[in-house]
Design a protein around this motif. Structure first.
Motif, PDB file in Angstrom:
ATOM      1  N   VAL A 229       0.851  -1.197   0.000  1.00 26.21           N
ATOM      2  CA  VAL A 229       0.000   0.000   0.000  1.00 26.21           C
ATOM      3  C   VAL A 229       0.884   1.243   0.000  1.00 26.21           C
ATOM      4  O   VAL A 229       0.649   2.189  -0.762  1.00 26.21           O
ATOM      5  N   VAL A 230       1.921   1.230   0.839  1.00 27.16           N
ATOM      6  CA  VAL A 230       2.866   2.353   0.905  1.00 27.16           C
ATOM      7  C   VAL A 230       3.528   2.582  -0.451  1.00 27.16           C
ATOM      8  O   VAL A 230       3.706   3.721  -0.888  1.00 27.16           O
ATOM      9  N   ARG A 231       3.875   1.524  -1.136  1.00 23.96           N
ATOM     10  CA  ARG A 231       4.540   1.635  -2.435  1.00 23.96           C
ATOM     11  C   ARG A 231       3.592   2.121  -3.539  1.00 23.96           C
ATOM     12  O   ARG A 231       4.046   2.625  -4.561  1.00 23.96           O
ATOM     13  N   THR A 232       2.282   1.966  -3.334  1.00 23.59           N
ATOM     14  CA  THR A 232       1.315   2.166  -4.410  1.00 23.59           C
ATOM     15  C   THR A 232       0.636   3.532  -4.396  1.00 23.59           C
ATOM     16  O   THR A 232       0.397   4.115  -5.455  1.00 23.59           O
ATOM     17  N   VAL A 233       0.307   4.034  -3.207  1.00 27.61           N
ATOM     18  CA  VAL A 233      -0.434   5.298  -3.122  1.00 27.61           C
ATOM     19  C   VAL A 233       0.399   6.434  -3.702  1.00 27.61           C
ATOM     20  O   VAL A 233       1.616   6.505  -3.472  1.00 27.61           O
ATOM     21  N   ARG A 234      -0.247   7.312  -4.442  1.00 28.76           N
ATOM     22  CA  ARG A 234       0.424   8.450  -5.052  1.00 28.76           C
ATOM     23  C   ARG A 234      -0.205   9.758  -4.582  1.00 28.76           C
ATOM     24  O   ARG A 234      -1.348   9.792  -4.144  1.00 28.76           O
ATOM     25  N   GLN A 235       0.555  10.825  -4.710  1.00 28.69           N
ATOM     26  CA  GLN A 235       0.104  12.126  -4.241  1.00 28.69           C
ATOM     27  C   GLN A 235      -1.168  12.580  -4.952  1.00 28.69           C
ATOM     28  O   GLN A 235      -2.027  13.218  -4.342  1.00 28.69           O
ATOM     29  N   ASP A 236      -1.314  12.207  -6.220  1.00 26.40           N
ATOM     30  CA  ASP A 236      -2.486  12.682  -6.958  1.00 26.40           C
ATOM     31  C   ASP A 236      -3.772  11.968  -6.566  1.00 26.40           C
ATOM     32  O   ASP A 236      -4.864  12.401  -6.954  1.00 26.40           O
ATOM     33  N   ASN A 237      -3.687  10.861  -5.805  1.00 29.50           N
ATOM     34  CA  ASN A 237      -4.913  10.263  -5.270  1.00 29.50           C
ATOM     35  C   ASN A 237      -4.908  10.235  -3.746  1.00 29.50           C
ATOM     36  O   ASN A 237      -5.587   9.410  -3.131  1.00 29.50           O
ATOM     37  N   MET A 238      -4.132  11.147  -3.149  1.00 27.50           N
ATOM     38  CA  MET A 238      -4.045  11.208  -1.692  1.00 27.50           C
ATOM     39  C   MET A 238      -5.394  11.552  -1.068  1.00 27.50           C
ATOM     40  O   MET A 238      -5.728  11.066   0.011  1.00 27.50           O
TER      41      MET A 238
END
Length: 413
Positions: free
Chosen positions: A378-387
């Motif tokens: 999950v940490v590796r996958t989440v991006r700032q544009d979908n925060m």
């Protein structure tokens, strides 16, 4: 003039901070009121200090009776953590929630470093760490760390997190093995992390199936401490029960203690005594609570306005912690494959287990045995544009955690 987006961001941040503060305050409140003689690890620590393995009594009835001796059945590392405090304050030592809180903070620091390794935005990194600490069963295990079962899971979550930190930040196979060995002596199925760590420690340009001096050396470094831990556990079991494979679970809930039992827990005793620790009949119950069950609150009375029942067997994983669905959006590679297989193996075994955690008000606590692996991806996958979307899912999980604990307090108070 403040823009709508900035207002939404400030409001969401305020809600997140408020929910986290409530959950932290609840831990502190229970820590202040913790009572002595509630955690059997104090008895096991006392036994070690006196040079024996059997306990003088049992605080929670979840002990073994073998040849007229009482044994705390759980693996020994949490008792070793408590040992210096029991040596100072005696078996009445009653600050296990404080010890659990220390483990909680160490886990948080470890995950901060792991998360910052992948996320440059400190706000997103902070959100991810808060999600793991407060929007999963981890907060609840610390809240209930005065109980032997919950304290063990708080310790194990810290140790498996430290193993991940050793692999990802320190790149030290010896440390990985040490922490997994200690985790195994806390929660036995932690040993199943080993294939994943071998893959994780293998350089990306090398085959995991190669047999050469480098791969053998890496395997030995990873395996030395876990092998020692397994040897210690077998010797520990033999010293207690005369059988290296006997953990003591075969001797829990003896008929001699039936009169002392908790009526609300009689179903657990009936399962163990009549069906055994593992049985196919437990599958449906565990599957429903793992994948389907939502908050379970019953109302009665003429107008159905009186809260009359409250389920404490856990909420389905992706209802109680929907942000974990990001795991399925992670990049598919060999690390992801072995993480998924490890999760499936540990979770699959527990689906046939006689208990899914017994007493809990959000996601069942047994997921902590493999949750660090899922959270890593999950940490590796989440991006700032979908925060923003991720933050809303975390808020939902936090709100449900707060609401269920508040309802539990109202129902039991």
């Amino acid at each position: 003039m403040i823009s709508i987006d900035r207002f939404r961001g400030a409001l969401l941040t305020t809600i997140l901070a408020s929910l986290v503060s409530i959950l932290l305050a609840v831990i502190v409140f229970r820590m202040i009121g913790e009572q002595p003689e509630s955690n059997s690890y104090a008895l096991l620590a006392e036994a070690f200090l006196q040079g024996r393995f059997e306990a003088s009594r049992c605080f929670d009835l979840d002990c073994a009776l073998f040849e007229d001796k009482i044994f705390v059945i759980f693996p020994p590392v949490p008792a070793l953590i408590a040992l210096p405090f029991v040596a100072l304050f005696g078996v009445e030592f009653h600050h296990f929630i404080a010890l659990g809180l220390i483990c909680f903070f160490i886990t948080g620091l470890v995950w901060w470093q792991i998360t910052r390794n992948y996320q440059t935005d400190y706000r997103l990194a902070l959100l991810l760490v808060a999600a793991f600490l407060f929007a999963t069963p981890l907060q609840y295990t610390v809240l209930r760390a005065d109980g032997v079962w919950f304290f063990a899971q708080a310790v194990a979550a810290m140790l498996t997190s430290l193993a991940l930190w050793s692999a990802l930040i320190k790149r030290n196979a010896w440390l990985v093995g040490l922490f997994i060995g200690l985790a195994f002596l806390t929660r036995q199925m932690s040993i199943l992390y080993m294939p994943f760590f071998f893959v994780l420690m293998t350089p990306p340009d090398r085959s995991i199936f190669a047999i050469n001096a480098e791969s053998i050396g890496r395997l030995l470094k990873l395996a030395v401490f876990p092998a020692i831990a397994i040897g210690i556990y077998f010797a520990y079991n033999y010293a207690r029960f005369g059988d290296p494979m006997q953990t003591g679970y075969a001797y829990i809930f003896p008929p001699e203690w039936d009169a002392l039992g908790d009526p609300s827990a009689s179903w657990i005793e009936d399962r163990v005594q009549e069906l055994g620790l593992f049985h196919r009949d437990y599958l449906l119950f565990n599957l429903i609570h793992f994948f389907v069950q939502g908050p379970d609150v019953e109302f009665s009375g003429k107008y159905l306005t009186q809260m009359s029942g409250f389920g404490d067997k856990g909420i389905a994983l992706f209802i109680g912690a929907p942000f974990l669905l990001y795991f399925f959006l992670a990049k598919w590679n060999r690390e992801y494959l072995f993480a998924g297989l490890t999760i499936a193996l540990i979770a699959g075994v527990t689906l046939f287990y006689h208990s899914n955690g017994f007493s809990q008000y959000s996601v069942q606590r047994y997921v902590l045995d493999w949750l660090p692996l899922m959270m890593l991806f999950v940490v590796r996958t989440v991006r700032q544009d979908n925060m923003g979307i991720f933050a809303m899912l975390v808020v939902q999980a936090l709100f449900l955690n707060v609401a269920m604990q508040a309802l539990a307090f109202a129902a039991n108070g």
